[in-house]
Enzyme design. Structure first.
Site: not given
Length: 206
Positions: A57, A73-75, A110
Site C-alpha cells: 500500500k 497499514a494493514d490489519q 502492520a
C-alpha cells in the site's frame, strides 16, 4: 517543497479510523487510497500477510507521489490458525463473534513507512492478543446494530461499544488494535526525519 521544508506526509489508507489516529500526532498529511489486492497468498502467515500488504500500500502510493513519505497499514486477525477479515455485513459479523466468544484472537497490525525520496522502507508488525467475553447472541446482535463494525477485522470496534466484547487485551501499543500503532509510527517518522510538533501545534487536517 523548498530545500528546507519537510516532505509531504501521506496516509495510504481509506480507513477513517487510521485517519483519526494519525490526526492525534498533529502533523499535516493528506490521504491517497491505494488499489491493492488484499487477498492472502497461499501458505502465507498472518504476520507475513499484514507486513506485505502494509508495504504494498505504501509503495503503491509512493510510486505516484515522488518526494513524499507514505504510511501504509494493514490489519489481519487470526483465530484458531486461520485468518479472518472484515465481515462486510451483519450475518458474517455474527458468525465471527459467535466463533470467537470466550476465546483468544490475535490481531496483526502492520505498519510501513516508505520514503519515496530514497526508496527506503521501515516496517513492523504489532501483535495484539485479545480474549473475547462469552456473551449471548442477543448482546452480540445489539452491539452489531449499534456499531455496524462491518469494515473492522474480526468485527471488534474496540474504540467504541466493542470494548464490552473484550475480557483482556495484551499488547505494547493501545492504538494498535484500532489499526495504526502510533508508538511504532512515531519512532519510524522520527527515523525518517519528520519533526514532531509540540503540544501547542494546530490540529492537522487532511
Amino acid at each position: 517543497m523548498t530545500a528546507h521544508s519537510p516532505p509531504p506526509l501521506i496516509l495510504a489508507s481509506g480507513s477513517r479510523y487510521r485517519r483519526d489516529l494519525l490526526e492525534r500526532l498533529r502533523l499535516p498529511f493528506t490521504v491517497d487510497i491505494p488499489d491493492v489486492d488484499e487477498t492472502p497468498a497461499p501458505g502465507e502467515t498472518p504476520h507475513d500477510t499484514s507486513l506485505r500488504l502494509a508495504c504494498q500500500k505504501a509503495q503503491a502510493v509512493a510510486a505516484r507521489q515522488p518526494g513524499a513519505i507514505v504510511i501504509g497499514a494493514d490489519q489481519v486477525a487470526t483465530f484458531e490458525g486461520r485468518q479472518i477479515g472484515k465481515p462486510g455485513n451483519f450475518e458474517n459479523a455474527m458468525t465471527q463473534l459467535r466463533d470467537m466468544r470466550g476465546k483468544v484472537v490475535e490481531f496483526h497490525s502492520a505498519l510501513c513507512v516508505h520514503d519515496a525520496r530514497n526508496g527506503q522502507s521501515q516496517a513492523r508488525d504489532v501483535v495484539t492478543r485479545v480474549k473475547f467475553r462469552d456473551l449471548p447472541d442477543a448482546v452480540l446482535a445489539a452491539y452489531l446494530r449499534a456499531e455496524m463494525p462491518y469494515d473492522c477485522a474480526g468485527s471488534a470496534k474496540s474504540e467504541g461499544l466493542g470494548i464490552m466484547l473484550l475480557e483482556t487485551i495484551e499488547n505494547d501499543d493501545p492504538t494498535a488494535l484500532i489499526g495504526l500503532p502510533l508508538i511504532a509510527l512515531t519512532t519510524m517518522l522520527i527515523a525518517a526525519g519528520i519533526a514532531l510538533p509540540g503540544p501547542g501545534a494546530a490540529r492537522a487536517a487532511a
